[in-house]
Design an enzyme around this catalytic site. Structure first.
Site, mmCIF file in Angstrom:
data_model
loop_
_atom_site.group_PDB
_atom_site.id
_atom_site.type_symbol
_atom_site.label_atom_id
_atom_site.label_comp_id
_atom_site.label_asym_id
_atom_site.label_seq_id
_atom_site.Cartn_x
_atom_site.Cartn_y
_atom_site.Cartn_z
ATOM 1 N N ASP A 101 0.857 -1.189 0.000
ATOM 2 C CA ASP A 101 0.000 0.000 0.000
ATOM 3 C C ASP A 101 0.894 1.241 0.000
ATOM 4 O OD1 ASP A 101 -2.226 1.634 0.100
ATOM 5 O OD2 ASP A 101 -2.818 1.103 2.141
ATOM 6 N N LYS A 102 0.251 2.385 -0.171
ATOM 7 C CA LYS A 102 0.961 3.673 -0.126
ATOM 8 C C LYS A 102 0.199 4.573 0.840
ATOM 9 C CE LYS A 102 -0.466 6.968 -2.086
ATOM 10 N NZ LYS A 102 -0.949 8.358 -2.315
ATOM 11 N N HIS A 103 0.927 5.395 1.571
ATOM 12 C CA HIS A 103 0.261 6.379 2.424
ATOM 13 C C HIS A 103 0.824 7.758 2.111
ATOM 14 C CE1 HIS A 103 -1.658 8.087 5.997
ATOM 15 N NE2 HIS A 103 -0.577 8.846 6.060
ATOM 16 N N SER A 104 -0.069 8.729 1.949
ATOM 17 C CA SER A 104 0.386 10.100 1.722
ATOM 18 C C SER A 104 0.015 10.942 2.933
ATOM 19 C CB SER A 104 -0.298 10.649 0.474
ATOM 20 O OG SER A 104 -0.295 12.060 0.504
ATOM 21 N N THR A 141 -8.889 10.283 -0.510
ATOM 22 C CA THR A 141 -9.199 9.352 -1.608
ATOM 23 C C THR A 141 -10.632 8.816 -1.509
ATOM 24 O OG1 THR A 141 -6.881 8.801 -1.773
ATOM 25 C CG2 THR A 141 -8.395 7.202 -2.701
ATOM 26 N N ARG A 189 -5.877 14.440 20.376
ATOM 27 C CA ARG A 189 -4.734 15.216 19.862
ATOM 28 C C ARG A 189 -5.211 16.424 19.080
ATOM 29 N NH1 ARG A 189 -1.848 11.346 16.215
ATOM 30 N NH2 ARG A 189 -0.496 13.111 15.805
ATOM 31 N N SER A 204 0.463 6.645 14.828
ATOM 32 C CA SER A 204 -0.897 6.710 14.299
ATOM 33 C C SER A 204 -0.952 6.134 12.873
ATOM 34 C CB SER A 204 -1.349 8.181 14.316
ATOM 35 O OG SER A 204 -2.530 8.355 13.600
ATOM 36 N N LYS A 208 -1.987 1.709 11.580
ATOM 37 C CA LYS A 208 -3.082 1.388 10.650
ATOM 38 C C LYS A 208 -2.567 0.551 9.474
ATOM 39 C CE LYS A 208 -4.201 5.769 11.090
ATOM 40 N NZ LYS A 208 -4.720 7.121 11.146
ATOM 41 N N LYS A 209 -1.360 0.853 8.995
ATOM 42 C CA LYS A 209 -0.802 0.086 7.873
ATOM 43 C C LYS A 209 -0.430 -1.320 8.338
ATOM 44 C CE LYS A 209 -1.819 3.113 5.336
ATOM 45 N NZ LYS A 209 -2.880 2.880 4.347
HETATM 46 N N1 URA Z 1 -2.604 11.134 9.736
HETATM 47 C C1 URA Z 1 -2.836 10.162 10.641
HETATM 48 O O1 URA Z 1 -3.414 9.120 10.338
HETATM 49 N N2 URA Z 1 -2.396 10.356 11.909
HETATM 50 C C2 URA Z 1 -1.725 11.456 12.297
HETATM 51 O O2 URA Z 1 -1.363 11.557 13.450
HETATM 52 C C3 URA Z 1 -1.501 12.467 11.336
HETATM 53 C C4 URA Z 1 -1.946 12.267 10.064
#
Ligand code: URA
Length: 464
Positions: A101-104, A141, A189, A204, A208-209
């Site tokens: 996967d990719k995360h931006s 997305t 936060r 964070s 999730k990844k």
């Molecule tokens: N995106 C996230 O999922 N978590 C963060 O803390 C900041 C950006």
């Protein structure tokens, strides 16, 4: 799917710490033990530790920092607060498959995922892409794909398996079952000035990844005035932290620090960005200007797709993957995968002609002659919030049709009164509302002094 480990839970319940002593330790800049951190996260997730104590810990951690080990333990505890996916365990067909996967970190006009996911699938990676909604002035997305009529962003597990098996990619909304502790902590936060902490952001994102069950992850860490991380130094620091923590969690990982000053491509807006992704995937543009504006975005998408394939080990090297990524785009193979994915996820065959169109279109004109020195994506993103491209409040609905189309690129010479941007609007009055942001979006310079040009390359630095 695996849930929280019951033995682990039992262990945590037996752990007995004084929360105030843990807070004191972090306040004084000391490193917490693995058990102390797990106690905090589990206690907060289950409601046993109240918000005010969690906030004290978040603030102390933001000021004093977390060690690499604390970051990893926090990441794991957040992952283990919910379910995790194990793709190879879900289907015999996935025995030898590799998932990536990719995360931006978020941008304006950032439709890279829509282009990259089918390209990466064409290179042989399975792409279970879990995305979020727009955050602040940056787009998401999920909102973009939901502008495709009928597109289901909430597939069942069986639909995901079928999509990954038959198409190679399934794009979906982040499940609420993954990392519930992160969601709860993120809400705190957001309102306690503790978002801007590299270890907290890292935990964070990586939790999730990790829960998503991928073998490889590529991070697109944006830097510049339109990004979460404005300076290159900050972006590089976050990129290192994301890569290091992901690797410690057992994933192959790399990060690209990429420029986010002006919007990516010519379009900002949900259906408009889907349309631009179609232009790129089909290599057919309505005008040479559209093609020129999309070039750097297309290149970045190919680079990140190649990185995913190389990291996942389905291509022998990044260079070979890059060549094949270009072939997948130019041959139309990636476009076929995108079409197949839309069909598999519920869109009708004529979805393209049914994309939402805004009822009002108005052009924003150059206030004077000169050259386009800057196009501030942050200001355009904020204008987008006003017209429904994103949300001003969490409960707002986005408008699939509204958005912006750039009619010039940085460095272009313009005459007074020449259209700079086309606004796609729900009503004429929206145009008046966004005048302040539009006038701040464009910097028109004296032609003689101008040295700015539209960037052809967005990637600044690779961190592995
Ligand atoms: N995106 C996230 O999922 N978590 C963060 O803390 C900041 C950006």
């Amino acid at each position: 799917l695996s849930g929280t480990d019951p033995e682990l839970n039992a262990g945590i319940k037996q752990m007995s710490f004084l929360t105030t002593e843990i807070l004191r330790k972090k306040r004084d800049g000391k490193e917490l033990s693995d058990d102390e951190l797990k106690f905090l996260v589990e206690g907060f997730a289950s409601g046993q530790i109240p918000d005010y104590q969690a906030t004290a810990w978040l603030m102390a951690s933001t000021i004093k920092g977390l060690s690499a080990n604390e970051t990893l333990v926090l990441t794991r505890a957040m992952k283990e607060s919910g379910q995790s996916l194990d793709w190879r365990g879900l289907s015999a067909n996935f025995k030898n498959a590799r998932f990536a996967d990719k995360h931006s970190t978020g941008g304006v006009g950032d439709k890279v995922s829509l282009i990259l996911a089918p390209v990466a699938a064409a290179l042989g990676v399975k792409v279970p892409m879990m995305s979020g909604r727009g955050l602040g002035h940056t787009g998401g997305t999920v909102d973009k794909l939901q502008s495709i009529p009928g597109f289901n962003m909430f597939p069942s597990i069986n639909e995901m398996i079928r999509g990954l098996d038959e198409v190679g990619v399934c794009m979906m909304c982040q499940s609420a079952e993954l990392c519930p502790a992160d969601r709860k902590l993120y809400s705190l936060r957001d309102v306690t000035a503790t978002i801007e902490s590299v270890p907290l952001i890292t935990a964070s994102i990586v939790s999730k990844k990790w829960a998503e069950g991928v073998d490889a992850i590529v991070y697109d860490v944006k830097c510049g005035t339109g990004a979460f991380m404005e300076t290159r130094d900050e972006a590089v620091r976050l990129a290192h932290s994301l890569v290091e923590t992901s690797k410690r969690a057992g994933m192959a990982a790399a990060a690209w620090v990429t420029r986010m000053e002006e919007p990516l491509g010519a379009f900002v807006g949900n259906a408009l960005e889907v349309l631009e992704s179609v232009y790129i995937l089909r290599n057919e543009f309505p005008s040479p200007l559209h093609k020129r504006l999309a070039q750097a975005l297309g290149e970045l998408s190919l680079t990140l797709a190649a990185e995913m394939a190389a990291l996942a080990g389905v291509q022998p090297s990044f260079e070979i993957a890059q060549k094949k990524a270009r072939e997948a785009l130019e041959s139309g193979a990636a476009w076929k995968i995108f079409e197949h994915m839309c069909k598999a996820q519920g869109a009708p065959t004529d979805w393209e002609t049914r994309l939402a169109k805004a009822p009002v279109v108005k052009d924003y004109l150059a206030p004077r002659a000169g050259s386009v020195g800057e196009i501030h994506s942050r200001e355009l993103g904020l204008a987008g919030l006003r017209i429904g491209v994103g949300r001003q409040r969490a409960e707002d609905k986005v408008d699939p049709a509204t958005g912006f189309e750039l009619l010039v690129a940085r460095g272009d010479k313009v005459e007074e009164g020449q259209p700079l941007l086309r606004a796609h609007l729900r009503s004429g009055s929206q145009f008046e509302e966004i005048q302040p942001e539009l006038s701040r979006s464009f910097v028109i310079r004296n032609v003689m002094r101008d040295e700015a040009t539209h960037p052809t390359k967005l990637a600044v630095e690779r961190i592995s």
